[in-house]
Design a protein around this motif. Structure first.
Motif, PDB file in Angstrom:
ATOM      1  N   TRP A  83       0.561  -3.547   6.170  1.00 21.89           N
ATOM      2  CA  TRP A  83       0.170  -2.165   6.395  1.00 21.89           C
ATOM      3  C   TRP A  83      -1.105  -1.811   5.641  1.00 21.89           C
ATOM      4  O   TRP A  83      -1.758  -2.673   5.055  1.00 21.89           O
ATOM      5  CB  TRP A  83       1.312  -1.212   6.046  1.00 21.89           C
ATOM      6  N   GLY A  84      -1.439  -0.538   5.696  1.00 22.26           N
ATOM      7  CA  GLY A  84      -2.675  -0.090   5.079  1.00 22.26           C
ATOM      8  C   GLY A  84      -3.883  -0.681   5.765  1.00 22.26           C
ATOM      9  O   GLY A  84      -3.903  -0.913   6.980  1.00 22.26           O
TER      10      GLY A  84
ATOM     11  N   PRO B 215       0.822  -1.208   0.000  1.00 25.19           N
ATOM     12  CA  PRO B 215       0.000   0.000   0.000  1.00 25.19           C
ATOM     13  C   PRO B 215       0.857   1.258   0.000  1.00 25.19           C
ATOM     14  O   PRO B 215       1.984   1.243   0.468  1.00 25.19           O
ATOM     15  CB  PRO B 215      -0.803  -0.134   1.297  1.00 25.19           C
ATOM     16  N   ILE B 216       0.284   2.319  -0.520  1.00 29.48           N
ATOM     17  CA  ILE B 216       1.030   3.560  -0.616  1.00 29.48           C
ATOM     18  C   ILE B 216       0.579   4.509   0.482  1.00 29.48           C
ATOM     19  O   ILE B 216      -0.555   4.454   0.966  1.00 29.48           O
ATOM     20  CB  ILE B 216       0.865   4.200  -2.003  1.00 29.48           C
ATOM     21  N   LYS B 217       1.498   5.355   0.863  1.00 36.15           N
ATOM     22  CA  LYS B 217       1.198   6.348   1.894  1.00 36.15           C
ATOM     23  C   LYS B 217       0.690   7.639   1.263  1.00 36.15           C
ATOM     24  O   LYS B 217      -0.293   8.222   1.730  1.00 36.15           O
ATOM     25  CB  LYS B 217       2.436   6.623   2.732  1.00 36.15           C
ATOM     26  N   GLN B 218       1.349   8.085   0.198  1.00 37.10           N
ATOM     27  CA  GLN B 218       0.948   9.327  -0.453  1.00 37.10           C
ATOM     28  C   GLN B 218       1.462   9.333  -1.878  1.00 37.10           C
ATOM     29  O   GLN B 218       2.433   8.652  -2.213  1.00 37.10           O
ATOM     30  CB  GLN B 218       1.499  10.546   0.294  1.00 37.10           C
ATOM     31  N   VAL B 219       0.783  10.102  -2.714  1.00 36.85           N
ATOM     32  CA  VAL B 219       1.201  10.332  -4.091  1.00 36.85           C
ATOM     33  C   VAL B 219       1.689  11.773  -4.191  1.00 36.85           C
ATOM     34  O   VAL B 219       0.976  12.706  -3.815  1.00 36.85           O
ATOM     35  CB  VAL B 219       0.044  10.084  -5.084  1.00 36.85           C
ATOM     36  N   ASP B 220       2.919  11.925  -4.662  1.00 36.04           N
ATOM     37  CA  ASP B 220       3.477  13.272  -4.779  1.00 36.04           C
ATOM     38  C   ASP B 220       2.991  13.965  -6.041  1.00 36.04           C
ATOM     39  O   ASP B 220       2.452  15.079  -5.987  1.00 36.04           O
ATOM     40  CB  ASP B 220       5.003  13.212  -4.764  1.00 36.04           C
TER      41      ASP B 220
ATOM     42  N   VAL C 192       5.073   7.414  -2.325  1.00 37.58           N
ATOM     43  CA  VAL C 192       5.738   6.817  -1.164  1.00 37.58           C
ATOM     44  C   VAL C 192       4.903   5.620  -0.724  1.00 37.58           C
ATOM     45  O   VAL C 192       3.695   5.762  -0.486  1.00 37.58           O
ATOM     46  CB  VAL C 192       5.888   7.829  -0.010  1.00 37.58           C
ATOM     47  N   TYR C 193       5.529   4.480  -0.623  1.00 31.14           N
ATOM     48  CA  TYR C 193       4.780   3.293  -0.209  1.00 31.14           C
ATOM     49  C   TYR C 193       5.413   2.699   1.038  1.00 31.14           C
ATOM     50  O   TYR C 193       6.568   2.989   1.395  1.00 31.14           O
ATOM     51  CB  TYR C 193       4.716   2.274  -1.351  1.00 31.14           C
ATOM     52  N   LEU C 194       4.637   1.856   1.726  1.00 35.04           N
ATOM     53  CA  LEU C 194       5.034   1.255   2.999  1.00 35.04           C
ATOM     54  C   LEU C 194       5.558  -0.154   2.739  1.00 35.04           C
ATOM     55  O   LEU C 194       4.828  -1.016   2.245  1.00 35.04           O
ATOM     56  CB  LEU C 194       3.837   1.217   3.957  1.00 35.04           C
ATOM     57  N   LYS C 195       6.815  -0.376   3.072  1.00 36.67           N
ATOM     58  CA  LYS C 195       7.444  -1.665   2.806  1.00 36.67           C
ATOM     59  C   LYS C 195       6.943  -2.721   3.801  1.00 36.67           C
ATOM     60  O   LYS C 195       6.767  -2.422   4.989  1.00 36.67           O
ATOM     61  CB  LYS C 195       8.960  -1.538   2.891  1.00 36.67           C
ATOM     62  N   PRO C 196       6.736  -3.926   3.340  1.00 34.46           N
ATOM     63  CA  PRO C 196       6.275  -4.995   4.250  1.00 34.46           C
ATOM     64  C   PRO C 196       7.369  -5.363   5.247  1.00 34.46           C
ATOM     65  O   PRO C 196       8.568  -5.154   5.021  1.00 34.46           O
ATOM     66  CB  PRO C 196       5.942  -6.149   3.304  1.00 34.46           C
TER      67      PRO C 196
END
Length: 682
Positions: free
Chosen positions: A463-464, A290-295, A415-419
């Motif tokens: 995550w997510g 999952p991603i945290k934000q799109v720039d 920016v994505y959240l690494k497992p």
């Protein structure tokens, strides 16, 4: 403590006991005066010896009896029962009390010991009572004597004493630890500490570490968004375990909460091609989520704008948008005529400007014309760009009036959240801790289990909104019943291996085909040709003629079918009595209609085998003459499996309804909730 007493009494108190001198006994000599210092040293020496022996058996904070802690989570109060606690070489009695605590973080509860010197000024009962009830009073009657050292204990927190009278000479001894409102275990019971440690070492070395006796399963509850951040909540099932040799028993489930701290990875210029649907939108999946934000999303857009010809000689016409890549067309409307200028001969793109050539056609100075061009644009999150954890949606129409070019390349920065794989462990104090693993783009590695901890579970963090996957890691002890059953399984396995070896050896020595001669021992149908219909049956090592079975169903009968018979009078009543009508007015409900189903019950056996052996075996083994008796008793532990019916056939069911009275009309007929059509017959 002796320095404290010396500071209080100053010149009145003398003591010279020094444990480093290793004095074992005071030797009082005849004719020598008795010193007050010698009496004080005698007490200190005995106390030191008792303390040394007590410290071997117990440690400070060991509960001898009582000491139960009850946490009231609603009122945020810790209720402490009275207890006897070993502290500083002596067992002190602590009275029950209650005080407010915090339900967040770690709170240390223990005993505050306060030392004070009491003289006859504070306690008149210390005056010399010699001769008080006698006519002859002693010379020292009602005179001051030795003072008393008073040591009092009281429950309290480590940061704040519970009594304002407790000053600088108060000492705190931790006993209990409360983590987020949950009381952790105190491994200092009224037992010999050395013996307990010896047993713990034996348990640890003989069993190879920590293990679970029962329960202790980790369950994920939920994820809550709070002001200080996102928190994952877990629950450890009640149970019992041995951690580093010490027993940890949870009578109730133990809650645990950990903050969500994922590692982030920035992805730059992830490419894809823009192919909109009929609504002018496209949904694109992220390569990592999952991603945290799109720039932003960088791409190429197309726009047609009105521009004004520069009045300067050789001037350049500035294009409002930056990063223009090429000019598509330049047109001018004069009256009803449309003038289209040639790109390259009339005008060219110079930097971010339109430059007009002297040899070509050009609008007049200050004239308005329309230029269509393509330019690079960075689209930020807004009306044209929306995203979720796994996808982002982009609109072809941009807020600045431009449109995305079909088949143009989209370059997204996000920016994505690494497992990650975390390890949840339980300490010997009953505290649940998390050991964070190393994050990775793919296939993260499990963290190592530290010593003196019991691994409960590996938590696979995606995550997510994805629920973390729990992989239980606790080593479960095997009880004697399971070990006995395991031994029986091993014995059965050895027996099966021995039988298989004998069978393989027999097949190797006496194969079915030798020197062109085919031999079938008639054990089963394995050596028969499956592609040819077999007209013989193999039953218990014999080749028999098959039995062809034809089952005639009695479905067409309207009544029960019986063998031929004749009735005989078994019991006859020849006498008669008077008669009378039981219901002379016929006051009863009409007899309900009689419904007959044909067939009423459907039984069938379906055999998926082309040979005649199964049917012949059923009739042969069920015949009248006993041919062979085989008895085998097997006790096994089997599982339970539920699946859909493998064979199900349609069947026509006929029904007959009779018994209607005059003027009764059949309204409707339903079978298992399905309306069926009925035909009336006379």
């Amino acid at each position: 403590m002796t320095e404290f007493i010396k500071d209080v009494l100053k010149d009145e108190y003398y003591q010279g006991f020094d444990a480093s001198k290793q004095y074992q006994q005071l030797l009082f000599r005849a004719g020598k005066g008795l010193q007050s210092r010698e009496l004080n040293d005698l007490q200190l020496q005995v106390n030191q010896q008792v303390k040394g022996l007590g410290d071997v058996m117990m440690k400070n904070g060991s509960i001898v009896s009582g000491g139960t802690v009850v946490v009231d989570t609603q009122d945020k109060i810790a209720k402490m029962s009275e207890a006897d606690v070993y502290l500083n070489g002596a067992v002190h009695h602590i009275s029950a009390t209650a005080f407010a605590i915090s339900l967040t973080g770690t709170v240390v509860v223990g005993v505050w010991l306060t030392s004070s010197v009491v003289t006859e000024l504070l306690d008149p009962a210390l005056l010399d009572p010699a001769g008080e009830d006698s006519p002859m009073r002693a010379q020292n009657y009602n005179e001051p004597g030795a003072a008393r050292l008073q040591v009092m204990g009281q429950w309290g927190l480590s940061d704040t004493p519970q009594d304002s009278k407790m000053g600088e000479k108060s000492e705190f001894y931790p006993v209990h630890q409360i983590n987020n409102g949950v009381v952790l275990l105190n491994h200092s019971p009224a037992k010999f500490d050395s013996v307990t440690r010896a047993l713990a070492r034996y348990d640890r070395e003989s069993n190879g570490g920590s293990y679970v006796i029962s329960g202790m399963a980790l369950n994920y509850l939920n994820t809550q968004q709070q002001a200080q951040g996102t928190t994952q909540h877990y629950s450890v099932q009640e149970g019992k375990a041995h951690i580093d040799g010490f027993e940890v028993a949870l009578n109730t489930a133990l809650p645990a909460a950990f903050s969500v701290t994922p590692d982030e990875q920035t992805i730059k210029n992830e490419p894809t091609s823009f192919t909109p649907d009929n609504t002018g939108k496209q949904t694109v999946a992220f390569d990592f989520f999952p991603i945290k934000q799109v720039d932003k999303v960088g791409t190429t857009a197309r726009k047609a704008v009105q521009m004004r010809r520069s009045t300067e000689v050789g001037g350049l016409d500035l294009i409002a948008d930056f990063s223009v890549t090429r000019i598509i067309s330049v047109t001018q409307q004069k009256g009803d005529a449309t003038i289209e200028y040639d790109i390259g001969n009339d005008c060219v793109l110079t930097g971010n400007h339109i430059a007009w050539k002297h040899s070509g056609n050009a609008p007049a100075p200050n004239d308005v014309y329309v230029a269509e061009y393509e330019y690079n644009v960075d689209i930020l999150v807004g009306s044209a760009l929306q995203y979720n954890e796994t996808h982002y949606t982009i609109n072809q129409q941009l807020p600045d009036g431009g449109q995305l070019v079909e088949n143009a390349q989209l370059r997204v920065d996000y920016v994505y959240l690494k497992p990650r794989i975390d390890l949840i462990v339980l300490t010997a104090l009953g505290e649940v801790k998390r050991i964070e693993g190393a994050s990775a783009i793919q296939n993260p590695v499990k963290p190592q289990v530290p010593e003196q901890h019991l691994p409960l579970a590996f938590v696979h963090q995606s995550w997510g909104s994805t629920t973390p996957r729990i992989e239980l890691a606790a080593i479960q002890v095997v009880n004697m019943a399971d070990m006995h059953f395991m031994q029986s399984q091993i014995s059965d396995l050895y027996q099966l291996i021995a039988i298989e070896r004998l069978r393989n050896d027999t097949n190797a020595q006496d194969s079915a085909s030798k020197y062109g001669v085919f031999v079938d021992p008639f054990l089963d149908d394995d050596l028969r040709d499956e592609h040819i219909a077999q007209t013989a049956a193999i039953i218990d090592g014999e080749l028999l003629l098959p039995i062809d079975v034809t089952v005639n169903a009695l479905d067409n009968a309207n009544a029960a079918q019986l063998l031929p018979y004749e009735l005989e009078d078994v019991l006859v009543q020849t006498s008669q009595t008077g008669t009378m009508k039981v219901n002379p007015y016929q006051a009863f409900e009409p007899v309900p209609a009689r419904v007959t189903l044909t067939p009423s019950v459907d039984h069938w056996t379906q055999t998926q085998q082309v040979w005649s052996s199964p049917v012949t075996r059923r009739f042969t083994r069920g015949g009248g003459r006993v041919r062979r008796i085989t008895t085998r008793v097997t006790t096994e532990r089997v599982g339970t499996q539920v699946q859909q019916l493998e064979f199900l056939r349609p069947r026509t069911v006929q029904f007959t309804i009779s018994g209607f009275g005059p003027n009764e009309v059949l309204a409707s007929v339903t079978f298992d909730g399905v309306v069926v059509t009925a035909e009336e017959t006379s």
